[in-house]
Design an enzyme around this catalytic site. Structure first.
Site, PDB file in Angstrom:
ATOM      1  N   HIS A  22       0.837  -1.211   0.000  1.00 47.76           N
ATOM      2  CA  HIS A  22       0.000   0.000   0.000  1.00 47.76           C
ATOM      3  C   HIS A  22       0.871   1.259   0.000  1.00 47.76           C
ATOM      4  CE1 HIS A  22      -3.546   2.464   1.166  1.00 47.76           C
ATOM      5  NE2 HIS A  22      -2.625   3.182   1.795  1.00 47.76           N
ATOM      6  N   GLU A  23       1.822   1.308   0.921  1.00 52.57           N
ATOM      7  CA  GLU A  23       2.681   2.497   1.011  1.00 52.57           C
ATOM      8  C   GLU A  23       3.602   2.609  -0.203  1.00 52.57           C
ATOM      9  OE1 GLU A  23       1.952   4.652   3.088  1.00 52.57           O
ATOM     10  OE2 GLU A  23       0.666   3.424   4.359  1.00 52.57           O
ATOM     11  N   HIS A  26       1.941   4.879  -2.769  1.00 58.27           N
ATOM     12  CA  HIS A  26       2.150   6.302  -2.515  1.00 58.27           C
ATOM     13  C   HIS A  26       3.586   6.708  -2.866  1.00 58.27           C
ATOM     14  CE1 HIS A  26      -1.710   6.604  -0.602  1.00 58.27           C
ATOM     15  NE2 HIS A  26      -1.385   5.847   0.436  1.00 58.27           N
TER      16      HIS A  26
END
Length: 455
Positions: A22-23, A26
């Site tokens: 997920h990170e 980003h």
């Protein structure tokens, strides 16, 4: 203790993989738009390990594995050197900032797609959704033992998971469903399952039992096979061929009921009612003893007569491996992701509108237990579980709550509409509200986890 340690280990692995991915979304899109990343951290709290990459980003691991974050250079957080002014997050265009925010959830969906693809390529051991002896609504609707469910309301059914997904959501709505089955004679027929007749006070966790849905199990009678003369049952006078009628005044209809009742007995004496020929006998066994092969298990010393060879062959025929080739698995993985996402959104909406109980919320304890159980069932089952949690993480992060990606996207949209940045005071208050909402949800999820653990 082994189960607890295994659950903790697989919780850390599961959340570690999902949060990192997920990170990474980003991080990757921020780098793509030339935004300086100050820290990439998996976990919360003070980092227990860190290092810096060639571009000066601190890569860190923190001890609380319930999330993570990517810290971007932003003039609202710190002083920025003039040469770095064009590398700040808040200096980028609206659409770039939106893509940076949406990248985290998007990567969770991409990961889920890849996991489902790998699951289908590896192959997942399944059992065809074949009915046992139906009761209650299933029986009233005309379903029969050995009916194989093929479709529910036109949606193809391949596994018991498909059955549960469709019946639970329809049951919450109290909506009748059309079920296509293959009968034991090989014919196909449609039957209506009247879920509208389920009373409003029946909870979601009790729906399947109330409906009367039971999977096929080998028919095993309560008639006893050979007995070990050294164990309590034989010493008390039981003989091979005796048919158990009741244990401690509790009627037993098949061997599965016998096992369930005995497992609930902590100590003797145990009163047995048996049929021997035409005579009903009352026999008392003083106590259970520790199983010679497993000291943690207590036994009575009885065994069943094996099912017929034809029944055993039929049961074996129900097992299959759900798998596809690498190319075929692509659309199957996509369809699986769409189906699970749709059902998840539907259930979330039911929670928001009050149709579904908040008891459905689960937290880290349940995730840990299910992770450990899925690993025990096989690699493909764990891949399926990991994909499900990845989808859940992606969906939840799109919810417009401050502190989540969806909340940041909402702020960006408000800024775009009003034509100026939000005030620092507004953002601080919104973040506090978001933090409180997340804390309440997590507390409720933990509470539900604890109730499930002790019940």
């Amino acid at each position: 203790m082994t189960t607890i340690l295994g659950s903790i280990f697989w919780l850390i692995i599961t959340l570690g993989v999902l949060v990192t991915f997920h990170e990474l979304g980003h991080f990757w899109v921020a780098r793509l738009f030339k935004v300086k990343v100050l820290r990439f951290c998996v976990g919360f709290g003070k980092p227990i390990w860190s290092r810096y990459d060639k571009q000066g980003t601190e890569i860190a691991v923190a001890p609380i594995p319930l999330g993570g974050y990517v810290k971007l250079l932003d003039t609202r957080d710190c002083d920025v050197a003039p040469e770095d002014a064009n590398q700040t997050y808040n200096s980028k265009a609206y659409w770039q900032k939106m893509l940076i925010m949406v990248a985290g959830p998007a990567f969770n969906f991409i990961l889920a797609l890849g996991l489902y693809w790998l699951m289908f390529v590896v192959g997942k051991n399944e059992i065809r959704p074949t009915l046992g002896e139906p009761t209650q609504l299933m029986q009233e609707a005309g379903f029969m033992a050995k009916d194989q469910i093929q479709a529910i309301d036109g949606q193809a059914i391949r596994t018991w998971s498909d059955v549960s997904l469709n019946l639970i959501t329809a049951g919450i709505d109290r909506r009748d469903v059309e079920v296509l089955v293959n009968t034991v004679t090989g014919t196909q027929t449609n039957k209506i399952l009247p879920l509208s007749q389920v009373p409003a006070d029946v909870a979601e966790e009790d729906l399947i039992d109330y409906i009367g849905l039971q999977g096929y199990r080998l028919p095993v009678t309560t008639q006893m096979g050979p007995l070990n003369s050294e164990l309590p049952a034989a010493k008390a006078g039981l003989k091979a061929g005796d048919e158990l009628l009741a244990i401690n005044a509790e009627e037993v209809l098949d061997w599965y009921a016998v096992v369930d009742v005995i497992q609930g007995i902590e100590q003797g004496p145990i009163a047995l009612k048996v049929l021997r020929g035409n005579e009903v006998l009352e026999i008392t066994v003083p106590d259970l003893i520790a199983d010679p092969d497993d000291p943690n298990r207590k036994i009575l010393g009885i065994s069943s007569i094996p099912p017929s060879e034809s029944e055993q062959n039929y049961a074996r025929s129900l097992f299959f491996k759900l798998s596809y080739g690498p190319i075929e698995a692509i659309p199957e993985a996509y369809n699986q992701m769409v189906k699970i996402t749709s059902k998840s959104l539907e259930m979330m909406w039911k929670l928001v509108t009050g149709k579904a109980s908040v008891k459905n919320l689960s937290g880290p304890i349940t995730i840990a237990q299910v992770a450990n159980d899925s690993v025990a069932r096989g690699f493909a089952w764990y891949l399926s579980f990991l994909a499900l949690v990845s989808l859940s993480l992606g969906i939840i992060n799109l919810v417009p709550i401050p502190m989540l990606d969806g909340g940041q996207m909402l702020f960006l949209t408000i800024e775009k509409i009003k034509g100026s940045p939000l005030t620092e005071q507004f953002e601080v208050k919104a973040q506090l509200i978001g933090m409180f909402m997340i804390f309440c949800l997590m507390s409720l999820a933990f509470y539900n986890d604890i109730l499930r653990s002790v019940s």
